[in-house]
Design a protein around this motif. Structure first.
Motif, mmCIF file in Angstrom:
data_model
loop_
_atom_site.group_PDB
_atom_site.id
_atom_site.type_symbol
_atom_site.label_atom_id
_atom_site.label_comp_id
_atom_site.label_asym_id
_atom_site.label_seq_id
_atom_site.Cartn_x
_atom_site.Cartn_y
_atom_site.Cartn_z
ATOM 1 N N ARG A 51 45.443 58.265 30.610
ATOM 2 C CA ARG A 51 45.555 57.460 31.375
ATOM 3 C C ARG A 51 46.289 57.205 33.172
ATOM 4 O O ARG A 51 46.006 56.584 33.655
ATOM 5 N N THR A 54 42.429 57.561 34.849
ATOM 6 C CA THR A 54 42.272 56.201 34.714
ATOM 7 C C THR A 54 43.658 55.684 36.267
ATOM 8 O O THR A 54 42.697 54.487 36.272
ATOM 9 N N ASN A 56 45.616 54.120 35.731
ATOM 10 C CA ASN A 56 47.024 53.299 34.330
ATOM 11 C C ASN A 56 48.087 53.827 34.326
ATOM 12 O O ASN A 56 49.080 53.039 33.573
ATOM 13 N N LEU A 57 48.626 54.984 35.176
ATOM 14 C CA LEU A 57 49.758 55.513 35.053
ATOM 15 C C LEU A 57 49.172 56.836 35.932
ATOM 16 O O LEU A 57 49.047 57.878 36.123
ATOM 17 N N VAL A 76 41.587 51.603 45.348
ATOM 18 C CA VAL A 76 39.816 50.320 44.785
ATOM 19 C C VAL A 76 39.163 51.433 45.273
ATOM 20 O O VAL A 76 38.155 51.390 44.131
ATOM 21 N N LYS A 79 38.560 53.819 41.654
ATOM 22 C CA LYS A 79 37.701 53.110 40.675
ATOM 23 C C LYS A 79 36.389 52.610 40.784
ATOM 24 O O LYS A 79 35.965 52.293 39.838
ATOM 25 N N MET A 80 36.512 52.176 42.451
ATOM 26 C CA MET A 80 34.518 51.634 41.898
ATOM 27 C C MET A 80 33.418 52.333 41.228
ATOM 28 O O MET A 80 33.046 52.104 40.511
ATOM 29 N N LEU A 82 34.293 54.626 38.350
ATOM 30 C CA LEU A 82 35.122 54.664 37.112
ATOM 31 C C LEU A 82 35.294 54.009 35.679
ATOM 32 O O LEU A 82 34.983 52.331 36.050
ATOM 33 N N TYR A 84 36.013 52.458 31.766
ATOM 34 C CA TYR A 84 37.697 53.139 30.792
ATOM 35 C C TYR A 84 37.294 52.303 29.926
ATOM 36 O O TYR A 84 37.771 51.235 30.030
ATOM 37 N N ILE A 88 42.782 51.426 22.626
ATOM 38 C CA ILE A 88 42.546 49.964 21.702
ATOM 39 C C ILE A 88 41.094 49.327 22.977
ATOM 40 O O ILE A 88 41.744 49.285 23.728
ATOM 41 N N PRO A 90 39.752 46.945 25.468
ATOM 42 C CA PRO A 90 40.643 45.889 25.989
ATOM 43 C C PRO A 90 39.696 44.946 26.115
ATOM 44 O O PRO A 90 39.002 44.131 26.863
ATOM 45 N N LEU A 91 39.999 43.827 25.662
ATOM 46 C CA LEU A 91 38.746 42.561 25.197
ATOM 47 C C LEU A 91 39.653 41.629 24.907
ATOM 48 O O LEU A 91 40.395 41.282 24.161
ATOM 49 N N LEU A 107 34.225 42.099 37.747
ATOM 50 C CA LEU A 107 35.953 43.076 38.647
ATOM 51 C C LEU A 107 34.941 44.129 38.461
ATOM 52 O O LEU A 107 36.150 44.517 39.684
ATOM 53 N N HIS A 108 34.194 45.230 37.779
ATOM 54 C CA HIS A 108 33.646 46.633 38.700
ATOM 55 C C HIS A 108 33.239 45.913 40.088
ATOM 56 O O HIS A 108 32.187 47.447 40.816
ATOM 57 N N MET B 1 37.366 38.687 44.614
ATOM 58 C CA MET B 1 38.595 39.227 43.361
ATOM 59 C C MET B 1 39.142 38.422 42.151
ATOM 60 O O MET B 1 39.278 38.478 41.665
ATOM 61 N N HIS B 92 46.585 44.255 24.883
ATOM 62 C CA HIS B 92 46.380 46.066 25.414
ATOM 63 C C HIS B 92 45.401 45.621 25.791
ATOM 64 O O HIS B 92 44.364 45.918 26.162
ATOM 65 N N THR B 93 45.117 44.653 26.590
ATOM 66 C CA THR B 93 44.490 43.945 27.137
ATOM 67 C C THR B 93 44.408 44.816 29.190
ATOM 68 O O THR B 93 43.095 44.545 29.938
ATOM 69 N N LEU B 98 43.653 47.534 35.516
ATOM 70 C CA LEU B 98 44.116 48.192 35.850
ATOM 71 C C LEU B 98 43.536 49.151 36.417
ATOM 72 O O LEU B 98 43.799 50.237 36.630
ATOM 73 N N SER B 99 41.903 49.456 35.592
ATOM 74 C CA SER B 99 41.454 50.636 35.896
ATOM 75 C C SER B 99 39.914 50.067 36.750
ATOM 76 O O SER B 99 39.480 51.334 36.891
ATOM 77 N N PRO B 101 38.601 48.558 39.999
ATOM 78 C CA PRO B 101 39.328 48.844 41.221
ATOM 79 C C PRO B 101 38.952 47.412 42.316
ATOM 80 O O PRO B 101 38.603 46.531 42.611
ATOM 81 N N ARG B 243 53.026 51.349 35.793
ATOM 82 C CA ARG B 243 52.853 52.588 36.112
ATOM 83 C C ARG B 243 52.951 53.765 36.615
ATOM 84 O O ARG B 243 52.821 54.500 35.951
#
Lengths: 247, 246
Positions: A51, A54, A56-57, A76, A79-80, A82, A84, A88, A90-91, A107-108, B1, B92-93, B98-99, B101, B243
């Motif tokens: 976390r 990536t 998230n933390l 930003v 994270k381009m 990355l 992850y 669980i 994320p769907l 999104l990426h 975005m 949990h999405t 958050l990961s 860009p 975070r």
């Protein structure tokens, strides 16, 4: 391989949760074209590490660089590179597989002209082409896991972080996912966590064993074998984690 | 975005029965109110004709209709907003966003825009009904426009408020109830605190009513814009705190 600059470098990562140190002074490097296994018993800090890597933390101290970009200072841009897959996946259950991957690609920041091709390629690599039009919520766990991996690789990132990618799957699915990860490891840098040692031995070039937030072993899997001196990997793992607990 | 996230929000919303049911139910309620208002106006028309400066059909029918729509928006928005972050947390999405860009303000703005566009679709319903009166008479377009801008601004404020409450919890129902409490509270400030000037100025109703009477006042517009911006910023801060604190 080692001459190349690392795709991911983490230095001195620490994270405290209340009074408990979840992660203590962890150093980690990942090079292109290798699979790094993050091993350790439950609660060792594997998911926390992922976390943090990536974004998230936030770590209490230390820094993470992805392809030379500081994750804390330029999140930003970092994270381009990355992808992850959390523990669980994320769907969005109400979207179709292809629709979800289109969203993940945009999104990426995959350029609009390349989104279609990127999604087709991710569907092919994860063997999802047949179910592309089905709703994610109606898929089996194995397929959902693949969709989770597909969203992590759709933008072809330099670093792929997979948190227990084979947990809860049946043996046939595990074999397929492992083959996929091995293929990914040839072209990307992959960090995967597992507490299943034979899996790490079969897939990973290097291993990092965590225990109570500290690294108790870091190096090639072959080195771990040598350290075991004839014992099984399990015995070696137990020995290392006991040592860690005593220290 | 921001547009990608907003489009996905709308897509998910229209993929669920929730959006269609909301539009259907609101259309039913508003149509009933509209017709009864038209009926009352027709009944009063003879007496109104005797007045020196009688209120027109826009004032008698359209303005009350927008007032009713605003009340409905107050109830419906927290329910639509509850999903935005709380459900992502529960399913949990959130790590996907958050990961990726994408900055936190872009995530919050995308979510906000998705909901606001949907609320504007709701606002179109009473607008079209009011415009249908144009077939049988003349409408005060200025008053109609003031009402419409009031609704659109109110929708933005309520969407931002609902989004913030959705950031506070992982339980959508908790987000909905607390969001509804807060918006009703801000609405009611008007009734309870008429004498306390400073607090009274915070009332949503006060600023909306001025717009619905046709005063397109920059102070009221600024109130709604500041209200929206403040809650969007609070939402960003709240997500960032997750975070840091874990």
């Amino acid at each position: 391989m080692v001459e190349m600059p690392p795709s991911l470098r983490a230095r001195n990562l620490s994270r405290r949760h209340g009074q408990r140190m979840v992660l203590e002074a962890l150093d980690l490097e990942l090079y292109p074209g290798e699979i790094l296994g993050l091993l350790g018993p439950n609660g060792a800090g594997k998911s926390t590490t992922m976390r943090i890597l990536t974004g998230n933390l936030a770590p209490d101290s230390g820094k993470v660089e992805i392809c030379g970009v500081d994750l804390c200072e330029e999140p930003v841009a970092a994270k381009m590179h990355l992808g992850y897959l959390p523990e669980i996946p994320p769907l969005y259950r109400e979207l179709a597989v292809s629709e979800f991957l289109h969203f993940a690609a945009r999104l990426h920041r995959v350029p609009e002209s390349g989104v279609g091709a990127a999604v087709t390629e991710a569907l092919r690599r994860c063997d999802l082409t047949k179910v592309a039009q089905r709703l994610i919520g109606n898929l089996s766990k194995g397929y959902q896991q693949r969709v989770g991996i597909a969203q992590a690789i759709v933008h072809s990132p330099a670093v792929i972080v997979l948190d227990e990618p084979t947990a809860g799957l049946d043996p046939l699915q595990i074999r397929e996912i492992r083959a996929l990860i091995a293929e990914l490891g040839r072209s990307h840098g992959v960090i995967m966590s597992t507490h299943f040692l034979p899996e790490a031995e079969a897939l990973c070039n290097r291993a990092l064993i965590l225990h109570q937030g500290r690294a108790v072993f870091s190096g090639p899997i072959a080195g771990l074998r040598q350290q075991c001196a004839g014992d099984s990997l399990e015995d070696c793992f137990v020995h290392l984690t006991r040592l860690g607990a005593a220290a | 975005m921001i547009a990608t996230i907003a489009a996905k929000e709308l897509r998910v919303l229209f993929g669920l029965p929730l959006a269609w049911i909301t539009l259907g139910v609101l259309q039913g309620v508003l149509a009933w109110l509209f017709l009864s208002q038209v009926d009352a106006f027709l009944g009063l028309q003879a007496q109104l004709a005797l007045l020196a400066n009688p209120p027109g059909v826009t004032e008698m029918v359209a303005a009350p209709l927008f007032g009713a729509a605003a009340m409905l928006l107050l109830v419906v928005t927290p329910v639509l907003a509850m999903r935005l972050i709380a459900e992502e947390r529960r399913n949990h999405t959130l790590p996907l966003l958050l990961s990726a860009p994408v900055s936190l303000p872009a995530i919050v703005l995308g979510k906000f825009l998705g909901l606001w566009v949907f609320l504007c679709l709701i606002v179109i319903l009473p607008t079209l009904m009011a415009l249908s009166l144009h077939a049988g008479g003349t409408l005060d377009m200025g008053l109609l426009l003031a009402n419409l801008s009031g609704m659109v601004l109110l929708a933005a404020s309520l969407a931002a408020l609902g989004l913030y409450f959705s950031c506070l919890t992982a339980h959508p129902a908790v987000a909905a109830i607390s969001g509804m409490g807060a918006s009703l509270g801000l609405w009611l400030l008007d009734l309870v605190l008429k004498d306390v000037g400073a607090l009274h100025a915070l009332s949503l109703l006060l600023h909306f009513e001025r717009l619905s009477r046709g005063f397109l006042n920059s102070a009221d517009v600024a109130y709604f814009l500041l209200f929206t911006a403040a809650f969007l910023m609070l939402a960003v801060r709240r997500l960032d705190r997750d975070r840091v604190r874990g």
